[in-house]
Scaffold this motif. Structure first.
Motif, short mmCIF file in Angstrom:
data_model
loop_
_atom_site.label_atom_id
_atom_site.label_comp_id
_atom_site.label_asym_id
_atom_site.label_seq_id
_atom_site.Cartn_x
_atom_site.Cartn_y
_atom_site.Cartn_z
N ALA A 135 33.94 16.72 56.51
CA ALA A 135 33.05 15.71 57.10
C ALA A 135 33.72 14.90 58.20
CB ALA A 135 32.52 14.78 56.00
N SER A 136 35.01 14.67 58.10
CA SER A 136 35.71 13.88 59.11
C SER A 136 36.12 14.71 60.32
CB SER A 136 36.93 13.18 58.50
OG SER A 136 37.83 14.14 57.99
N PHE A 137 35.87 16.03 60.27
CA PHE A 137 36.28 16.92 61.36
C PHE A 137 35.08 17.54 62.08
CE2 PHE A 137 39.88 16.84 58.45
CZ PHE A 137 40.93 16.57 59.31
N THR A 138 33.85 17.16 61.70
CA THR A 138 32.69 17.66 62.42
C THR A 138 32.60 17.01 63.78
OG1 THR A 138 31.30 15.96 61.37
CG2 THR A 138 31.40 18.13 60.30
N GLU A 139 31.69 17.51 64.62
CA GLU A 139 31.49 16.91 65.94
C GLU A 139 30.03 16.50 66.08
OE1 GLU A 139 32.05 15.14 69.21
OE2 GLU A 139 33.76 16.04 68.19
N PRO A 140 29.74 15.19 66.02
CA PRO A 140 30.68 14.09 65.76
C PRO A 140 31.00 13.98 64.26
CG PRO A 140 28.47 13.24 66.01
CD PRO A 140 28.37 14.71 66.29
N PRO A 141 32.04 13.22 63.92
CA PRO A 141 32.37 13.02 62.50
C PRO A 141 31.18 12.43 61.74
CG PRO A 141 34.18 12.30 63.87
CD PRO A 141 33.04 12.60 64.81
N LEU A 142 31.06 12.83 60.48
CA LEU A 142 29.84 12.61 59.71
C LEU A 142 29.87 11.33 58.88
CD1 LEU A 142 27.12 13.91 58.82
CD2 LEU A 142 28.40 15.02 56.97
N THR A 143 28.83 10.52 59.02
CA THR A 143 28.59 9.40 58.11
C THR A 143 28.14 9.96 56.77
OG1 THR A 143 28.06 7.77 59.82
CG2 THR A 143 27.09 7.42 57.64
N THR A 144 28.70 9.45 55.67
CA THR A 144 28.43 10.05 54.37
C THR A 144 28.78 9.08 53.25
OG1 THR A 144 28.91 12.01 53.01
CG2 THR A 144 30.73 11.11 54.28
N VAL A 145 28.46 9.47 52.03
CA VAL A 145 28.82 8.72 50.84
C VAL A 145 30.04 9.38 50.20
CG1 VAL A 145 28.13 8.09 48.49
CG2 VAL A 145 26.50 7.87 50.37
N ARG A 146 31.04 8.57 49.89
CA ARG A 146 32.26 9.08 49.27
C ARG A 146 32.28 8.68 47.79
NH1 ARG A 146 37.33 6.69 51.88
NH2 ARG A 146 36.86 8.25 53.50
N PRO A 147 31.97 9.61 46.89
CA PRO A 147 32.13 9.31 45.46
C PRO A 147 33.59 9.33 45.09
CG PRO A 147 31.39 11.57 45.75
CD PRO A 147 31.47 10.97 47.13
N ASP A 148 33.98 8.51 44.15
CA ASP A 148 35.37 8.46 43.70
C ASP A 148 35.57 9.57 42.66
OD1 ASP A 148 37.89 7.90 42.73
OD2 ASP A 148 37.61 5.73 42.70
N ILE A 149 35.86 10.77 43.13
CA ILE A 149 35.94 11.93 42.24
C ILE A 149 37.13 11.81 41.29
CG2 ILE A 149 36.20 14.43 42.12
CD1 ILE A 149 34.70 14.64 44.72
N ALA A 150 38.24 11.23 41.76
CA ALA A 150 39.40 11.08 40.89
C ALA A 150 39.06 10.19 39.69
CB ALA A 150 40.58 10.50 41.68
N THR A 151 38.39 9.07 39.95
CA THR A 151 38.00 8.18 38.85
C THR A 151 36.96 8.85 37.96
OG1 THR A 151 38.48 6.19 40.13
CG2 THR A 151 36.97 5.95 38.28
N LEU A 152 36.03 9.58 38.58
CA LEU A 152 34.98 10.25 37.81
C LEU A 152 35.60 11.23 36.80
CD1 LEU A 152 31.55 11.31 38.76
CD2 LEU A 152 33.04 13.21 38.16
N THR A 153 36.55 12.04 37.24
CA THR A 153 37.15 13.02 36.33
C THR A 153 38.03 12.34 35.29
OG1 THR A 153 38.86 13.41 38.02
CG2 THR A 153 37.05 14.97 37.91
N ARG A 154 38.78 11.32 35.69
CA ARG A 154 39.61 10.61 34.72
C ARG A 154 38.76 9.97 33.63
NH1 ARG A 154 42.59 8.67 39.20
NH2 ARG A 154 41.53 6.66 39.01
#
Length: 334
Positions: A279-298
């Motif tokens: 998502a940060s390497f698209t053209e243009p970079p993409l606005t998005t929602v970032r879930p906290d996957i590390a916390t989710l799995t823990r």
């Protein structure tokens, strides 16, 4: 040569008993000591003697993560984080890829492999909440995902309705009014809650929803996102913003805009969901929602292990919400 407890103890500068306590998740170990031992375990590649553990504790030392797919960047990261979280507690992670097929997910629910594992973290896609009513297997199970949660099951997820509202509110604050959504409609889970967030944000802003701009797809894929965006751009009055229910579809939408000569975000703003690495390497970079996957799995592993440790604990099912963040990039504010 196999790595022994003694090797881990020497690397961490602690006693063999302390390493054993960490491997067996004893509660009285200091967190700083636990972290040092876990670092040594990772560095040396130590794996516990599962046969001895099963004889002593009646456990296999395995946890299963059952997911719809492994080739999706979101689920690939989820699997990686789950493997790490399980290892921190001395467990080995197994993967069960269901393809989102109802029959395969029912096998997960039926406990076909329950004799092999101590617990299951399950992200269902095809089965309904009502299907869990007939489950008879007693293997501890924690559910992931954004869907109706069956009665009596622990559930760990982000608040996807709130996150979707935040995306759409961001687009509305930018002055966009013809906001389209591209979403997965084959099942009731993710699509329904993210669509709910979209509708709530539009209603709160007093902006009517043009149902022609609510576009369904058959998969969370780049090609589906591109095709849906092509249909939207062909309308007599195309949208001025698009909220895609995952980043892969948003990347496909960006591709369609680029091919049609439509400027992003000047002509149409594009937002996604998941904040995959791409998502940060698209053209243009993409606005998005970032879930906290590390916390989710823990959190999922923590809840699961608490059920494994005390299967007769009972009590109300646990509902754990984990953090998320709206990441604003140039696809909406360039």
């Amino acid at each position: 040569m196999a790595v022994r407890l003694r090797d881990v103890a020497q690397r961490a500068g602690v006693s063999v008993r302390t390493v054993s306590n960490v491997v067996n998740d004893a509660p009285h170990v200091k967190e700083t000591t636990r972290a040092r031992v876990q670092e040594a375990i990772t560095e040396l590649g130590y794996r516990p003697n599962l046969s001895a553990r099963q004889l002593k504790y009646g456990r296999s030392g395995f946890l299963t993560l059952a997911i719809p797919q492994i080739d999706s960047p979101y689920f690939a990261e989820l699997a990686q984080q789950f493997t790490q979280a399980a290892a921190e507690h001395g467990f080995i992670a197994l993967m069960d890829v269901t393809g989102g097929q109802v029959d395969q997910e029912r096998l997960v629910m039926s406990g076909m492999q329950s004799h092999m594992v101590d617990g299951v973290v399950f992200s269902p896609l095809g089965v309904k909440a009502a299907d869990f009513a007939d489950r008879r297997d007693s293997t501890p199970m924690v559910l992931l995902g954004e869907r109706a949660v069956p009665e009596g099951y622990d559930h760990v997820a982000i608040d996807s309705v709130e996150a979707s509202r935040a995306v759409v509110s961001h687009l509305l604050q930018l002055g966009r009014r013809r906001i389209a959504v591209i979403g997965y409609e084959a099942f009731d889970g993710t699509a329904s809650v993210r669509l709910q967030g979209f509708r709530e944000a539009m209603q709160q802003a007093g902006v009517p929803v043009d149902e022609e701009l609510v576009v369904g797809v058959t998969a969370y894929a780049r090609a589906e996102g591109r095709q849906a965006m092509e249909r939207l751009l062909a309308l007599p009055e195309p949208p001025d913003a698009v909220f895609c229910f995952n980043d892969l579809m948003a990347i496909g939408a960006l591709s369609a805009c680029r091919a049609a000569g439509v400027r992003v975000p000047q002509d149409v703003a594009v937002a996604g969901f998941d904040d995959i690495a791409e998502a940060s390497f698209t053209e243009p970079p993409l606005t998005t929602v970032r879930p906290d996957i590390a916390t989710l799995t823990r959190e999922a592993v923590r809840v699961l292990l608490s059920r494994i440790e005390d299967p007769d604990e009972g009590g109300a099912a646990r509902r754990v919400q984990v953090p998320w963040q709206l990441v604003v990039r140039e696809s909406t504010v360039g």
